[in-house]
Design a protein around this motif. Structure first.
Motif, PDB file in Angstrom:
ATOM      1  N   ARG A   1     -96.128   5.374  52.963  1.00 31.65           N
ATOM      2  CA  ARG A   1     -97.662   5.437  52.690  1.00 31.65           C
ATOM      3  C   ARG A   1     -98.379   5.517  53.869  1.00 31.65           C
ATOM      4  O   ARG A   1     -97.896   4.973  54.899  1.00 31.65           O
ATOM      5  CB  ARG A   1     -97.862   4.062  51.955  1.00 31.65           C
ATOM      6  CG  ARG A   1     -97.325   3.926  50.318  1.00 31.65           C
ATOM      7  CD  ARG A   1     -97.653   2.900  49.604  1.00 31.65           C
ATOM      8  NE  ARG A   1     -97.598   1.342  50.378  1.00 31.65           N
ATOM      9  CZ  ARG A   1     -98.500   0.671  50.718  1.00 31.65           C
ATOM     10  NH1 ARG A   1     -99.600   0.898  50.256  1.00 31.65           N
ATOM     11  NH2 ARG A   1     -98.254  -0.653  51.253  1.00 31.65           N
ATOM     12  N   TRP A   2     -99.635   5.913  53.556  1.00 27.26           N
ATOM     13  CA  TRP A   2    -100.208   6.005  54.972  1.00 27.26           C
ATOM     14  C   TRP A   2    -100.735   4.792  55.707  1.00 27.26           C
ATOM     15  O   TRP A   2    -100.712   4.667  56.812  1.00 27.26           O
ATOM     16  CB  TRP A   2    -101.771   6.652  54.658  1.00 27.26           C
ATOM     17  CG  TRP A   2    -102.866   6.443  55.544  1.00 27.26           C
ATOM     18  CD1 TRP A   2    -103.917   5.933  55.550  1.00 27.26           C
ATOM     19  CD2 TRP A   2    -102.792   7.131  56.901  1.00 27.26           C
ATOM     20  NE1 TRP A   2    -104.632   5.844  56.657  1.00 27.26           N
ATOM     21  CE2 TRP A   2    -104.131   6.468  57.539  1.00 27.26           C
ATOM     22  CE3 TRP A   2    -101.889   8.005  57.604  1.00 27.26           C
ATOM     23  CZ2 TRP A   2    -104.243   6.851  58.788  1.00 27.26           C
ATOM     24  CZ3 TRP A   2    -102.314   8.079  58.921  1.00 27.26           C
ATOM     25  CH2 TRP A   2    -103.540   7.867  59.536  1.00 27.26           C
ATOM     26  N   GLN A   3    -100.965   3.704  54.878  1.00 25.71           N
ATOM     27  CA  GLN A   3    -101.114   2.332  55.613  1.00 25.71           C
ATOM     28  C   GLN A   3     -99.921   1.698  56.213  1.00 25.71           C
ATOM     29  O   GLN A   3    -100.155   1.144  57.206  1.00 25.71           O
ATOM     30  CB  GLN A   3    -101.667   1.538  54.420  1.00 25.71           C
ATOM     31  CG  GLN A   3    -102.113   0.086  54.707  1.00 25.71           C
ATOM     32  CD  GLN A   3    -103.499   0.293  55.624  1.00 25.71           C
ATOM     33  OE1 GLN A   3    -104.046   1.276  55.173  1.00 25.71           O
ATOM     34  NE2 GLN A   3    -103.640  -0.387  56.645  1.00 25.71           N
ATOM     35  N   ASP A   4     -98.848   2.131  55.833  1.00 21.27           N
ATOM     36  CA  ASP A   4     -97.551   1.840  56.420  1.00 21.27           C
ATOM     37  C   ASP A   4     -97.420   2.576  57.804  1.00 21.27           C
ATOM     38  O   ASP A   4     -97.000   2.019  58.855  1.00 21.27           O
ATOM     39  CB  ASP A   4     -96.256   1.901  55.415  1.00 21.27           C
ATOM     40  CG  ASP A   4     -96.234   0.790  54.338  1.00 21.27           C
ATOM     41  OD1 ASP A   4     -96.977   0.019  54.522  1.00 21.27           O
ATOM     42  OD2 ASP A   4     -95.899   1.236  53.360  1.00 21.27           O
ATOM     43  N   PHE A   5     -97.666   3.803  57.598  1.00 16.27           N
ATOM     44  CA  PHE A   5     -97.722   4.726  58.825  1.00 16.27           C
ATOM     45  C   PHE A   5     -98.315   4.230  59.895  1.00 16.27           C
ATOM     46  O   PHE A   5     -98.127   4.025  60.918  1.00 16.27           O
ATOM     47  CB  PHE A   5     -97.693   6.019  58.301  1.00 16.27           C
ATOM     48  CG  PHE A   5     -97.697   6.872  59.672  1.00 16.27           C
ATOM     49  CD1 PHE A   5     -96.629   7.736  59.986  1.00 16.27           C
ATOM     50  CD2 PHE A   5     -99.044   7.324  60.242  1.00 16.27           C
ATOM     51  CE1 PHE A   5     -96.668   8.686  61.221  1.00 16.27           C
ATOM     52  CE2 PHE A   5     -99.051   8.398  61.278  1.00 16.27           C
ATOM     53  CZ  PHE A   5     -97.475   8.778  61.673  1.00 16.27           C
ATOM     54  N   LYS A   6     -99.846   3.944  59.512  1.00 17.98           N
ATOM     55  CA  LYS A   6    -100.658   3.761  60.156  1.00 17.98           C
ATOM     56  C   LYS A   6    -100.527   2.345  61.040  1.00 17.98           C
ATOM     57  O   LYS A   6    -100.756   2.127  62.444  1.00 17.98           O
ATOM     58  CB  LYS A   6    -102.207   3.463  59.563  1.00 17.98           C
ATOM     59  CG  LYS A   6    -103.295   2.801  60.185  1.00 17.98           C
ATOM     60  CD  LYS A   6    -104.674   2.862  59.354  1.00 17.98           C
ATOM     61  CE  LYS A   6    -105.539   1.873  60.016  1.00 17.98           C
ATOM     62  NZ  LYS A   6    -106.785   1.429  59.117  1.00 17.98           N
ATOM     63  N   THR A   7     -99.970   1.401  60.319  1.00 21.84           N
ATOM     64  CA  THR A   7     -99.682   0.190  60.894  1.00 21.84           C
ATOM     65  C   THR A   7     -98.597   0.212  62.117  1.00 21.84           C
ATOM     66  O   THR A   7     -98.656  -0.215  63.126  1.00 21.84           O
ATOM     67  CB  THR A   7     -99.450  -1.089  59.871  1.00 21.84           C
ATOM     68  OG1 THR A   7    -100.346  -0.988  58.814  1.00 21.84           O
ATOM     69  CG2 THR A   7     -98.858  -2.410  60.551  1.00 21.84           C
TER      70      THR A   7
ATOM     71  N   TRP B   1    -107.400   2.682  67.672  1.00 23.31           N
ATOM     72  CA  TRP B   1    -106.696   2.626  66.740  1.00 23.31           C
ATOM     73  C   TRP B   1    -106.085   1.283  66.588  1.00 23.31           C
ATOM     74  O   TRP B   1    -105.939   0.774  65.390  1.00 23.31           O
ATOM     75  CB  TRP B   1    -105.335   3.707  66.918  1.00 23.31           C
ATOM     76  CG  TRP B   1    -105.605   5.042  66.661  1.00 23.31           C
ATOM     77  CD1 TRP B   1    -106.829   5.542  66.173  1.00 23.31           C
ATOM     78  CD2 TRP B   1    -104.738   6.263  66.941  1.00 23.31           C
ATOM     79  NE1 TRP B   1    -106.658   7.120  66.287  1.00 23.31           N
ATOM     80  CE2 TRP B   1    -105.697   7.302  66.804  1.00 23.31           C
ATOM     81  CE3 TRP B   1    -103.705   6.316  67.765  1.00 23.31           C
ATOM     82  CZ2 TRP B   1    -105.103   8.571  66.929  1.00 23.31           C
ATOM     83  CZ3 TRP B   1    -102.959   7.532  67.866  1.00 23.31           C
ATOM     84  CH2 TRP B   1    -103.727   8.638  67.549  1.00 23.31           C
TER      85      TRP B   1
ATOM     86  N   ARG C   1    -111.408   4.615  62.812  1.00 20.86           N
ATOM     87  CA  ARG C   1    -112.077   5.817  62.600  1.00 20.86           C
ATOM     88  C   ARG C   1    -112.522   6.508  63.861  1.00 20.86           C
ATOM     89  O   ARG C   1    -112.720   7.673  63.940  1.00 20.86           O
ATOM     90  CB  ARG C   1    -113.216   5.559  61.447  1.00 20.86           C
ATOM     91  CG  ARG C   1    -112.571   5.314  59.982  1.00 20.86           C
ATOM     92  CD  ARG C   1    -113.664   5.244  59.061  1.00 20.86           C
ATOM     93  NE  ARG C   1    -114.764   4.295  59.029  1.00 20.86           N
ATOM     94  CZ  ARG C   1    -114.640   3.083  58.441  1.00 20.86           C
ATOM     95  NH1 ARG C   1    -113.784   2.982  57.659  1.00 20.86           N
ATOM     96  NH2 ARG C   1    -115.706   2.107  58.743  1.00 20.86           N
TER      97      ARG C   1
END
Length: 407
Positions: free
Chosen positions: A2-8, A97, A198
């Motif tokens: 998921r994007w949130q996992d990748f982001k973290t 970020w 962002r």
């Protein structure tokens, strides 16, 4: 994923140093192959000092140093200039970020003194040796220039004395104890973190678009911008700092970053060798006393200042004001060297040979010698780590035995 996992996992958390340094080695190889130049920053910072000197009526175009490295145009017209702009953009984007930007003032006036003086010494030494931590370690050694080995060994020695010097009582800041009635609660600002993330994505995309547009007009400048962006992301997210590698080596015995840098150079060397075999020309500089003296000054200066060329760049954009002073000192020191270059160059540099290990030992012989030297450096790191902690454990055992003796 998921994007949130990748982001973290990949955009917010710090990256492991070893893969990041290896990635930097690979990027520096392709940067050389595509642009014909090498990953370095102090040469461009020296040009910035030259431009500042022009504002005060000086004529640095006539200085011998700028006849060697050039002073034409502006940073927007030069490969090094665009690469450094990309690096700052990458550092800012990565720091945003992770919500890793906060204005932090020096804790004491002595820290400002250290930052400026150390930056001046490091900048002077780097330019005297025609290289810095990047231009020697990630460029000179993988490009088979003997001067880079002189510089690297001298930097290690200089950093040792710098580490010892900074342990003197004058640099120890008094600790002020403050009575409190309760522990301060941890405060999280998720809204601020989202806004900054962002903003970091916007900066990242602007830099990418700028680089892509520049490629259509001047391919090498655009490529330099994009590679600089990648370099900036790597050094900020992995906190790559050569100063910490050397300082930790002597003070704490930790060699993780130093060993990662050696592996990164080994990865880069084979790529550079391939490009050279296809006709590219490596950057070979004078293997004279300038490399040794410059390395000693550089090693001492970066430890005194607390940051090298990569370290001060990403820490400065994170809001650590101390490193603004380091950067200023770096530019001043490099510019002073450029001013006096004509007086000292013949005795220290230009009367000595530019030694290419590939020419001296033959293509494969030079590659083999480079890997042997890198292997010896890696073994030396292992030995030092074992020796340091064995000595520390022995001292602890003696202290423990002494404390058990009856009064």
């Amino acid at each position: 994923m998921r994007w949130q996992d990748f982001k973290t996992q990949y955009l917010i958390k710090f990256w492991a140093p070893l893969p990041a340094v290896i990635a930097a080695g690979i990027l520096s190889t392709y940067y050389f192959g595509l642009t014909g130049t090498f990953w370095a920053v102090t040469g461009e910072f020296t040009r910035w000092g030259g431009h500042i000197a022009q504002l005060f009526g000086a004529d640095p175009q006539q200085w011998g140093y700028f006849k060697v490295i050039g002073l034409e145009g502006t940073p927007l017209d030069r490969i090094d200039g665009m690469m450094i702009i990309g690096m700052f953009g990458g550092c800012i984007a990565a720091a945003l970020w992770a919500n890793n930007i906060k204005l932090r003032l020096p804790q004491h006036r002595i820290r400002i003194f250290q930052a400026v003086l150390g930056g001046i010494i490091a900048g002077f030494g780097a330019r005297l040796a025609m290289g810095c931590n990047l231009a020697a370690f990630f460029t000179g050694i993988p490009q088979f220039s003997l001067h880079a080995w002189f510089f690297a060994l001298a930097t290690a020695v200089g950093s040792y004395f710098g580490a010892r010097f900074t342990l003197l009582p004058i640099f120890r800041i008094p600790v002020k104890l403050q009575k409190v009635s309760a522990a301060s609660p941890l405060t999280q600002k998720p809204a601020q973190a989202r806004r900054r993330f962002r903003m970091g994505m916007i900066i990242f995309l602007v830099m990418v678009i700028w680089g892509m547009v520049e490629i259509t007009n001047s391919p090498k400048l655009g490529i330099a911008m994009l590679f600089g962006l990648g370099f900036g992301l790597l050094i900020e997210r992995a906190q790559i700092c050569f100063t910490s590698a050397f300082r930790d080596l002597w003070i704490t015995g930790r060699t993780h970053m130093a060993k990662a840098i050696i592996i990164g150079m080994a990865v880069s060397a084979i790529g550079i060798f391939s490009y050279v075999q296809m006709g590219a020309h490596p950057k070979i500089m004078w293997a004279g006393p300038n490399a040794v003296l410059g390395g000693l000054l550089f090693g001492f200066g970066i430890v005194l200042a607390g940051g090298c060329e990569t370290g001060w760049m990403y820490r400065a954009v994170e809001g650590q004001v101390h490193y603004w002073w380091v950067g200023l000192g770096n530019v001043i020191g490099a510019t002073i060297l450029a001013y006096y270059w004509d007086d000292i160059a013949p005795a220290l540099a230009t009367n000595y040979d530019k030694v290419n290990l590939l020419d001296t030992f033959g293509p494969y012989g030079g590659l083999l010698v480079t890997y042997i030297l890198l292997g010896l450096a890696f073994v030396a790191m292992l030995w030092w780590e074992k020796h340091f902690f064995a000595k520390k454990n022995a001292q602890s055992a003696i202290s423990l035995d002494t404390s058990k003796e009856p009064a």
